[in-house]
Design a protein around this motif. Structure first.
Motif, PDB file in Angstrom:
ATOM      1  N   ARG A 169      -2.493   1.579  -9.832  1.00 43.98           N
ATOM      2  CA  ARG A 169      -1.994   1.758  -8.466  1.00 43.98           C
ATOM      3  C   ARG A 169      -3.023   2.527  -7.631  1.00 43.98           C
ATOM      4  NH1 ARG A 169       0.620  -0.762 -11.437  1.00 43.98           N
ATOM      5  NH2 ARG A 169      -0.980  -2.144 -10.657  1.00 43.98           N
ATOM      6  N   GLN A 170      -3.618   3.554  -8.226  1.00 42.15           N
ATOM      7  CA  GLN A 170      -4.615   4.333  -7.489  1.00 42.15           C
ATOM      8  C   GLN A 170      -5.863   3.502  -7.207  1.00 42.15           C
ATOM      9  OE1 GLN A 170      -4.708   7.659 -10.207  1.00 42.15           O
ATOM     10  NE2 GLN A 170      -3.269   8.811  -8.936  1.00 42.15           N
ATOM     11  N   ARG A 171      -6.209   2.608  -8.127  1.00 43.28           N
ATOM     12  CA  ARG A 171      -7.343   1.721  -7.895  1.00 43.28           C
ATOM     13  C   ARG A 171      -7.062   0.817  -6.700  1.00 43.28           C
ATOM     14  NH1 ARG A 171      -8.149  -3.291 -11.504  1.00 43.28           N
ATOM     15  NH2 ARG A 171      -6.435  -3.726 -10.116  1.00 43.28           N
ATOM     16  N   TYR A 203      -8.401  -0.614  -1.232  1.00 46.00           N
ATOM     17  CA  TYR A 203      -8.073  -0.796   0.182  1.00 46.00           C
ATOM     18  C   TYR A 203      -8.989   0.062   1.051  1.00 46.00           C
ATOM     19  CZ  TYR A 203      -5.792  -0.110   4.643  1.00 46.00           C
ATOM     20  OH  TYR A 203      -5.547  -0.002   5.988  1.00 46.00           O
ATOM     21  N   LEU A 204      -9.128   1.322   0.679  1.00 46.62           N
ATOM     22  CA  LEU A 204      -9.926   2.233   1.500  1.00 46.62           C
ATOM     23  C   LEU A 204     -11.405   1.856   1.536  1.00 46.62           C
ATOM     24  CD1 LEU A 204      -8.344   5.640   0.519  1.00 46.62           C
ATOM     25  CD2 LEU A 204      -8.193   4.488   2.723  1.00 46.62           C
ATOM     26  N   LEU A 205     -11.942   1.436   0.414  1.00 46.51           N
ATOM     27  CA  LEU A 205     -13.379   1.174   0.345  1.00 46.51           C
ATOM     28  C   LEU A 205     -13.778  -0.271   0.620  1.00 46.51           C
ATOM     29  CD1 LEU A 205     -14.377   3.336  -2.726  1.00 46.51           C
ATOM     30  CD2 LEU A 205     -14.676   3.859  -0.303  1.00 46.51           C
ATOM     31  N   GLN A 206     -12.869  -1.217   0.374  1.00 47.61           N
ATOM     32  CA  GLN A 206     -13.248  -2.615   0.524  1.00 47.61           C
ATOM     33  C   GLN A 206     -12.444  -3.324   1.611  1.00 47.61           C
ATOM     34  OE1 GLN A 206     -12.795  -4.187  -3.417  1.00 47.61           O
ATOM     35  NE2 GLN A 206     -14.231  -2.714  -4.284  1.00 47.61           N
ATOM     36  N   LEU A 247       0.827  -1.210   0.000  1.00 48.45           N
ATOM     37  CA  LEU A 247       0.000   0.000   0.000  1.00 48.45           C
ATOM     38  C   LEU A 247       0.861   1.260   0.000  1.00 48.45           C
ATOM     39  CD1 LEU A 247      -2.868   1.214   0.203  1.00 48.45           C
ATOM     40  CD2 LEU A 247      -2.603   1.086   2.692  1.00 48.45           C
ATOM     41  N   ARG A 248       1.890   1.300   0.831  1.00 51.49           N
ATOM     42  CA  ARG A 248       2.759   2.480   0.910  1.00 51.49           C
ATOM     43  C   ARG A 248       3.493   2.710  -0.411  1.00 51.49           C
ATOM     44  NH1 ARG A 248       2.131   6.392   3.810  1.00 51.49           N
ATOM     45  NH2 ARG A 248       2.001   5.041   5.591  1.00 51.49           N
ATOM     46  N   VAL A 249       3.952   1.642  -1.045  1.00 51.30           N
ATOM     47  CA  VAL A 249       4.641   1.775  -2.328  1.00 51.30           C
ATOM     48  C   VAL A 249       3.677   2.309  -3.386  1.00 51.30           C
ATOM     49  CG1 VAL A 249       5.767   0.482  -4.201  1.00 51.30           C
ATOM     50  CG2 VAL A 249       6.447   0.099  -1.824  1.00 51.30           C
ATOM     51  N   ALA A 250       2.449   1.814  -3.409  1.00 55.77           N
ATOM     52  CA  ALA A 250       1.452   2.312  -4.369  1.00 55.77           C
ATOM     53  C   ALA A 250       1.152   3.789  -4.112  1.00 55.77           C
ATOM     54  CB  ALA A 250       0.171   1.480  -4.284  1.00 55.77           C
ATOM     55  N   GLN A 251       1.059   4.181  -2.857  1.00 51.29           N
ATOM     56  CA  GLN A 251       0.823   5.592  -2.529  1.00 51.29           C
ATOM     57  C   GLN A 251       1.989   6.459  -2.984  1.00 51.29           C
ATOM     58  OE1 GLN A 251       0.246   4.979   1.669  1.00 51.29           O
ATOM     59  NE2 GLN A 251      -1.991   5.114   1.505  1.00 51.29           N
ATOM     60  N   ALA A 252       3.194   6.003  -2.743  1.00 52.32           N
ATOM     61  CA  ALA A 252       4.379   6.769  -3.152  1.00 52.32           C
ATOM     62  C   ALA A 252       4.449   6.884  -4.668  1.00 52.32           C
ATOM     63  CB  ALA A 252       5.647   6.109  -2.598  1.00 52.32           C
ATOM     64  N   LYS A 253       4.156   5.798  -5.367  1.00 49.37           N
ATOM     65  CA  LYS A 253       4.143   5.818  -6.840  1.00 49.37           C
ATOM     66  C   LYS A 253       3.120   6.825  -7.345  1.00 49.37           C
ATOM     67  CE  LYS A 253       3.937   4.310 -11.180  1.00 49.37           C
ATOM     68  NZ  LYS A 253       4.849   4.737 -12.188  1.00 49.37           N
ATOM     69  N   SER A 254       1.938   6.824  -6.748  1.00 51.53           N
ATOM     70  CA  SER A 254       0.868   7.724  -7.169  1.00 51.53           C
ATOM     71  C   SER A 254       1.270   9.184  -6.987  1.00 51.53           C
ATOM     72  CB  SER A 254      -0.402   7.420  -6.374  1.00 51.53           C
ATOM     73  OG  SER A 254      -1.421   8.337  -6.702  1.00 51.53           O
TER      74      SER A 254
END
Length: 162
Positions: free
Chosen positions: A135-137, A142-145, A81-88
């Motif tokens: 990545r944003q999906r 994560y946030l919604l499901q 999750l953190r890597v996806a956030q950083a990429k975004s």
């Protein structure tokens, strides 16, 4: 984030050496134009935030490597999750920074002789290798499901070290 940082530094140097204030500013120096100050200030803050998030992801990754086989699925999911956030954040900030600098440097700065265009091209090349919407999906999923089910996303490429 390094490309965005370099673009911002190059744009600031260009404005100091060649910049002109907007006629509406009523000023004689581009370095005092409130529009330039605001835009470069916003871009600088965004780049700093992107760097901080990338550093956080790198630290979390290093800690995961050090844990080795003791790394559990929850920690692995948090890292994904953190890597996806950083990429975004890094992709959006870098694309925004490398395209918005021309608002302060002006039309003349788009000439190849100044080299400011290379920053944008390099960022676009890097940013399209791993499509950002995916990545944003994952973050939104994560946030919604997953968050409601106390689950974390699964990393795509590797499993935790055994």
């Amino acid at each position: 984030m390094g490309i965005a940082e370099g673009a911002l530094e190059a744009a600031a140097a260009y404005v100091r050496a060649h910049g002109r204030p907007w006629p509406e500013s009523g000023l004689d120096e581009a370095t005092q134009d409130p529009y330039h100050l605001q835009l470069l200030g916003r871009l600088s803050a965004s780049v700093a935030a992107g760097i901080a998030l990338a550093d956080s992801a790198a630290l979390q990754y290093q800690e995961a490597l050090e844990r080795g086989a003791a790394l559990d699925a929850t920690a692995w999911g948090q890292l994904a999750l953190r890597v996806a956030q950083a990429k975004s954040v890094a992709s959006e900030v870098a694309v925004d920074t490398t395209s918005q600098i021309f608002q302060t440097t002006g039309a003349r700065s788009t000439a190849n002789a100044h080299g400011l265009d290379i920053y944008w091209r390099n960022v676009r090349t890097h940013s399209v290798h791993d499509p950002l919407p995916y990545r944003q999906r994952e973050i939104g999923q994560y946030l919604l499901q997953y968050l409601l089910q106390a689950r974390l996303p699964q990393p795509r490429l590797r499993k935790p070290p055994a």
